[in-house]
Write a protein that holds these residues in place. Structure first.
Motif, PDB file in Angstrom:
ATOM      1  N   HIS A 261      -5.544   6.819   0.458  1.00 13.40           N
ATOM      2  CA  HIS A 261      -4.283   6.808   1.134  1.00 13.40           C
ATOM      3  C   HIS A 261      -3.324   7.919   0.619  1.00 13.40           C
ATOM      4  O   HIS A 261      -3.344   7.821  -0.371  1.00 13.40           O
ATOM      5  CB  HIS A 261      -3.903   5.381   0.817  1.00 13.40           C
ATOM      6  CG  HIS A 261      -2.386   5.105   1.573  1.00 13.40           C
ATOM      7  ND1 HIS A 261      -2.122   5.325   3.018  1.00 13.40           N
ATOM      8  CD2 HIS A 261      -1.228   4.803   1.264  1.00 13.40           C
ATOM      9  CE1 HIS A 261      -1.090   4.984   3.506  1.00 13.40           C
ATOM     10  NE2 HIS A 261      -0.321   5.118   2.499  1.00 13.40           N
TER      11      HIS A 261
ATOM     12  N   VAL B 278       0.805  -1.218  -0.066  1.00 13.51           N
ATOM     13  CA  VAL B 278       0.011  -0.087  -0.039  1.00 13.51           C
ATOM     14  C   VAL B 278       0.838   1.321  -0.075  1.00 13.51           C
ATOM     15  O   VAL B 278       0.549   2.168  -0.546  1.00 13.51           O
ATOM     16  CB  VAL B 278      -0.903  -0.060   1.047  1.00 13.51           C
ATOM     17  CG1 VAL B 278      -0.405   0.486   2.530  1.00 13.51           C
ATOM     18  CG2 VAL B 278      -2.212   0.817   0.908  1.00 13.51           C
TER      19      VAL B 278
ATOM     20  N   ALA C   5      -6.213   4.101   7.143  1.00  8.66           N
ATOM     21  CA  ALA C   5      -6.045   3.056   6.272  1.00  8.66           C
ATOM     22  C   ALA C   5      -5.462   1.826   6.554  1.00  8.66           C
ATOM     23  O   ALA C   5      -5.896   0.629   6.536  1.00  8.66           O
ATOM     24  CB  ALA C   5      -5.313   3.725   5.066  1.00  8.66           C
TER      25      ALA C   5
ATOM     26  N   VAL D 255      -8.077   0.317  -0.949  1.00  9.57           N
ATOM     27  CA  VAL D 255      -7.255   1.399  -0.628  1.00  9.57           C
ATOM     28  C   VAL D 255      -6.817   1.960  -2.084  1.00  9.57           C
ATOM     29  O   VAL D 255      -5.999   1.572  -2.815  1.00  9.57           O
ATOM     30  CB  VAL D 255      -5.885   1.011   0.143  1.00  9.57           C
ATOM     31  CG1 VAL D 255      -5.230   2.373   0.666  1.00  9.57           C
ATOM     32  CG2 VAL D 255      -6.334   0.284   1.317  1.00  9.57           C
TER      33      VAL D 255
END
Length: 234
Positions: A195, A112, A213, A226
């Motif tokens: 994010h 992420v 997140a 995300v």
């Protein structure tokens, strides 16, 4: 694979199989191909697992175009790189303790922070992906979360369900707002959140954004999309 597609990382675990099943559904829903990625130090051992994964896809969706990729690289780096031109990257993670949990959580968190496309995080405690019902939930922290709002609207339209907003104030009590958001995921099919890996644009480094997140990734009761800030500029 130059066309827009869905990427999923596998490692032979049960949760990665769940992630693959979710990726298959997302590829079919978007009418795009699927790329299955296995990041492993020894490429010679990748063949059997990739073959098993491909057979699982063919059994459920024989019409889906699938590419198999074995990569001698760190899993998070491999998925981030493979996802640069993807419509979506999918990864599984565990919420409970143990070494396996730490490993899967580490991969998901590092992906992420690196990915340039939307990321779908599928947890071990979630219902099977096809069994999820309910609305698409959008976690809104600021009015700057445009990309995640657009993504959530499109996701609700693809699924034919309602879009429900939950406001998690950036400057409110973080624990209380996160706990309320987690509770709201219980009856959602998926939740969407922005994010901001390099700051939130409001001068405070994006710490609350990142905390929310990451909390969703490991505590949500439904799968989590995300969406990187600045997605529309890519």
């Amino acid at each position: 694979m130059s066309e827009r597609h869905v990427v999923v990382g596998i490692d032979g675990s049960i949760i990665s199989t769940r992630a693959q099943d979710a990726a298959v559904e997302e590829a079919v829903r978007r009418s795009v191909p699927l790329e299955i990625v296995y990041a492993v130090p020894d490429l010679d051992v990748a063949g059997p697992l990739l073959a098993t994964s491909a057979a699982r896809v063919r059994k459920s969706h024989p019409e889906l175009k699938v590419r198999l990729s074995a990569v001698a690289a760190d899993p998070a780096e491999a998925l981030a790189r493979k996802g640069e031109r993807a419509a979506l990257t999918v990864v599984g993670t565990r919420a409970l303790g143990g070494l396996a949990s730490l490993a899967s959580r580490s991969v998901a968190r590092r992906v992420v922070e690196r990915t340039r496309c939307p990321l779908l995080v599928v947890g071990a405690g979630h219902l099977p992906y096809h069994a999820r019902t309910g609305d698409v939930l959008l976690a809104v922290e600021t009015d700057a979360d445009i990309e995640s709002a657009v993504f959530a609207h499109e996701e609700a339209a693809r699924r034919g369900v309602r879009l429900r907003l939950v406001h998690t104030p950036l400057y409110g009590p973080p624990v209380r707002s996160v706990d309320s958001l987690i509770a709201a995921t219980a009856d959602a099919c998926v939740v969407v959140i922005a994010h901001h890996p390099h700051g939130n644009g409001h001068g405070n480094g994006g710490s609350h954004h990142g905390q929310t997140a990451h909390a969703l990734m490991y505590r949500s009761r439904c799968p989590v999309f995300v969406v990187p800030a600045g997605l529309g500029a890519l």
